[in-house]
Scaffold this motif. Structure first.
Motif, PDB file in Angstrom:
ATOM      1  N   SER A  16     -10.462   5.825 -15.657  1.00 24.90           N
ATOM      2  CA  SER A  16     -11.274   5.170 -14.634  1.00 24.90           C
ATOM      3  C   SER A  16     -11.912   3.902 -15.204  1.00 24.90           C
ATOM      4  O   SER A  16     -12.146   2.943 -14.504  1.00 24.90           O
ATOM      5  CB  SER A  16     -12.344   6.119 -14.092  1.00 24.90           C
ATOM      6  N   VAL A  19      -9.449   1.123 -14.960  1.00 23.04           N
ATOM      7  CA  VAL A  19      -9.461   0.569 -13.611  1.00 23.04           C
ATOM      8  C   VAL A  19     -10.639  -0.388 -13.469  1.00 23.04           C
ATOM      9  O   VAL A  19     -10.520  -1.491 -12.972  1.00 23.04           O
ATOM     10  CB  VAL A  19      -9.541   1.699 -12.554  1.00 23.04           C
ATOM     11  N   ASN A  20     -11.809   0.048 -13.979  1.00 24.07           N
ATOM     12  CA  ASN A  20     -13.001  -0.790 -13.888  1.00 24.07           C
ATOM     13  C   ASN A  20     -12.895  -2.072 -14.691  1.00 24.07           C
ATOM     14  O   ASN A  20     -13.492  -3.063 -14.357  1.00 24.07           O
ATOM     15  CB  ASN A  20     -14.231  -0.015 -14.362  1.00 24.07           C
ATOM     16  N   THR A  23     -12.410  -5.398 -13.254  1.00 25.15           N
ATOM     17  CA  THR A  23     -13.461  -6.032 -12.473  1.00 25.15           C
ATOM     18  C   THR A  23     -14.404  -6.752 -13.424  1.00 25.15           C
ATOM     19  O   THR A  23     -14.877  -6.173 -14.392  1.00 25.15           O
ATOM     20  CB  THR A  23     -14.260  -4.967 -11.692  1.00 25.15           C
ATOM     21  N   LYS A  56     -12.700  -8.918  -8.576  1.00 25.82           N
ATOM     22  CA  LYS A  56     -11.740  -7.851  -8.808  1.00 25.82           C
ATOM     23  C   LYS A  56     -10.374  -8.504  -8.973  1.00 25.82           C
ATOM     24  O   LYS A  56      -9.855  -9.131  -8.046  1.00 25.82           O
ATOM     25  CB  LYS A  56     -11.749  -6.876  -7.634  1.00 25.82           C
TER      26      LYS A  56
END
Lengths: 185, 314
Positions: A16, A19-20, A23, A56
């Motif tokens: 996770s 994924v972050n 950003t 993002k």
């Protein structure tokens, strides 16, 4: 068995995070505006250095939030008027932008250079939301990506009432410079 | 156990997906809303004066403020009839008190000022902001300031050998204010006036105490109605003046005003039962009885100049 559970949990946390990691976020976006008719004068100019911006990378989405009370002026009375009479910042505490960067892709962040693109989305200010489109310049240098966007708005677009006495001193369109630096990692 | 792992995976994947789907601006707004913000109350009053008395507001940091204020003659003098009309209700009665001042704020809690008025009268003051009304992590229900003023009388004295220190008097005030709503503010002002010298008289006193209340009610963003009432607590009855004749002062002063903020200037028009231009005169030596005709018109006009650059704008 417990170890496996932990391991799996850890794996997911890492995942996770990956994924972050796509950003980018900054808490010191600069927004400058100068409503003076004669742009060489800066007596009514103001700047906020406390905007929050996120980008993002996969989706080209960007968002920006600027607390209105972080705009500071050289004259305390002007600042009071800005908050109390013009932008009613107790009632409308934030200015926001939400949109996409057209022409941006993540490869640009990997290589030093200057890139041009445009941003499209919605700006909310003083309780009014308007569609927004403006050219954006991106400068990537090492570990920092600087987005600059210079655009103009009209006070009446955002229902900002300017008294007749003050109007002759202000330009019809207020130029705004946004300067947002993301630290890449 | 397997069930548990599957459950955990589901939970984790749910979070990851939730993260991926959430809208960016929504996150920023949430983050901003979750921050505990210290909300400092601003603009309790429009100007550094309510009407006659100083308000808890201070000239902004790095700003120089110039104020000029006028108090005209009494509106309606008894027995003068149409002369009062010809004198435009005191506006051109041949009597006016002018008060001019400069003040500068070195920091957002210290303001220093210089003023001159009337017959070679000079004043200087320091105003300290002690508390700011605010909500948030720390709650302060009121704003508090301390105002300390020195008054010097440089007019031609009764005798040439009269001592310099006899010509000084002082005013110390606490300004306790609260902004109750966007439009309504009140201020309580206990004050003490000290005269270095008073003529001999059994009721004459060096220290005079006074309590005043002032308020503001906004009409629009740029206009407001203001009022003041002050009551002298001692030293106004059966006094003796320099020539040993009896004087009685009127302990009550009532004022009503209208504030108009034009963007650069603040105009304050008012009607006050005191005609003295100095706070010391209004608080300790008011001679006008509370009667409609005794009220006089006046105004304060403020302009502030940004002297020091506070923000680097490009």
């Amino acid at each position: 068995m417990k170890k496996i559970t932990l391991l799996l949990a850890l794996l997911f946390i890492i995942l996770s995070n990956v994924v972050n990691a796509q950003t980018y976020k900054t808490r010191d976006a600069n927004i400058f505006f100068n409503p003076n008719k004669d742009q060489s004068h800066k007596d009514y100019a103001s700047v906020s250095k406390e905007g929050t911006a996120v980008l993002k990378v996969e989706t080209n989405e960007v968002a920006l939030l600027v607390p209105m009370k972080t705009f500071h002026f050289n004259n305390a009375l002007l600042e009071e008027h800005f908050n109390e009479n013009y932008l009613h910042t107790n009632k409308f505490p934030n200015a926001t932008f939400k949109g996409k960067l057209i022409g941006f892709n993540k490869d640009q962040l990997a290589k030093d250079g200057t890139y041009t693109m445009s941003s499209e989305g919605q700006v909310s200010l003083h309780g009014v939301t308007q569609n927004f489109k403006a050219p954006v310049k991106l400068v990537v240098k090492g570990k920092s990506a600087t987005f600059t966007c210079n655009f103009k708005i009209r006070a009446d677009q955002y229902a900002i009432d300017i008294p007749a006495l003050v109007k002759p001193k202000l330009s019809d369109e207020t130029p705004i410079d946004a300067n947002i630096v993301f630290q890449l990692n | 156990m397997k069930k548990r792992i599957i459950f955990l995976m589901l939970v984790c994947s749910f979070f990851v997906r939730a993260n991926a789907q959430d809208d960016l601006l929504g996150d920023l707004v949430k983050e901003d809303a979750s921050k505990v913000k210290q909300n400092i109350t601003t603009a309790t009053f429009k100007s550094s004066r309510i009407i006659n008395f100083t308000s808890v507001e201070m000239t902004g940091k790095g700003n120089l403020q110039f104020m000029i204020s006028h108090r005209f003659g009494q509106m309606w003098k008894e027995g003068k009839g149409w002369t009062n009309v010809a004198q435009l209700f005191g506006l051109n009665s041949g009597f006016a008190n002018t008060y001019m001042s400069f003040d500068y704020s070195f920091t957002d809690w210290l303001n220093l000022g210089l003023a001159t008025t009337g017959n070679a009268q000079f004043e200087s003051w320091a105003k300290f902001k002690i508390l700011k009304q605010q909500t948030g992590q720390k709650n302060v229900p009121i704003s508090l300031a301390f105002y300390s003023l020195m008054h010097a009388d440089a007019s031609e004295g009764p005798s040439p050998d009269d001592q310099t220190w006899n010509r000084f008097s002082y005013l110390n005030q606490l300004l306790i204010a609260r902004k109750f709503s966007e439009s309504f503010s009140l201020q309580l002002i206990p004050s003490m006036v000290h005269y270095n010298y008073v003529p001999y008289g059994i009721n004459n006193t060096n220290n005079i105490f006074n309590i005043a209340i002032g308020g503001r009610m906004k009409l629009t963003n740029k206009t407001a109605i203001t009022f003041e009432y002050s009551r002298q607590l001692n030293g106004y009855k059966n006094l003796l003046d320099e020539s040993a004749s009896a004087v009685n002062y009127v302990p009550d002063v009532v004022s009503l005003g209208y504030d108009w903020d034009t963007g650069g200037h603040i105009f304050q028009f008012f009607l006050s039962s005191a005609s003295s231009a100095t706070n010391i005169g209004q608080l300790s030596a008011n001679q006008n009885a509370l009667k409609v005709g005794n009220f006089s018109l006046g105004f304060n006009l403020n302009r502030s100049y940004g002297i020091k650059k506070l923000v680097q704008v490009h």
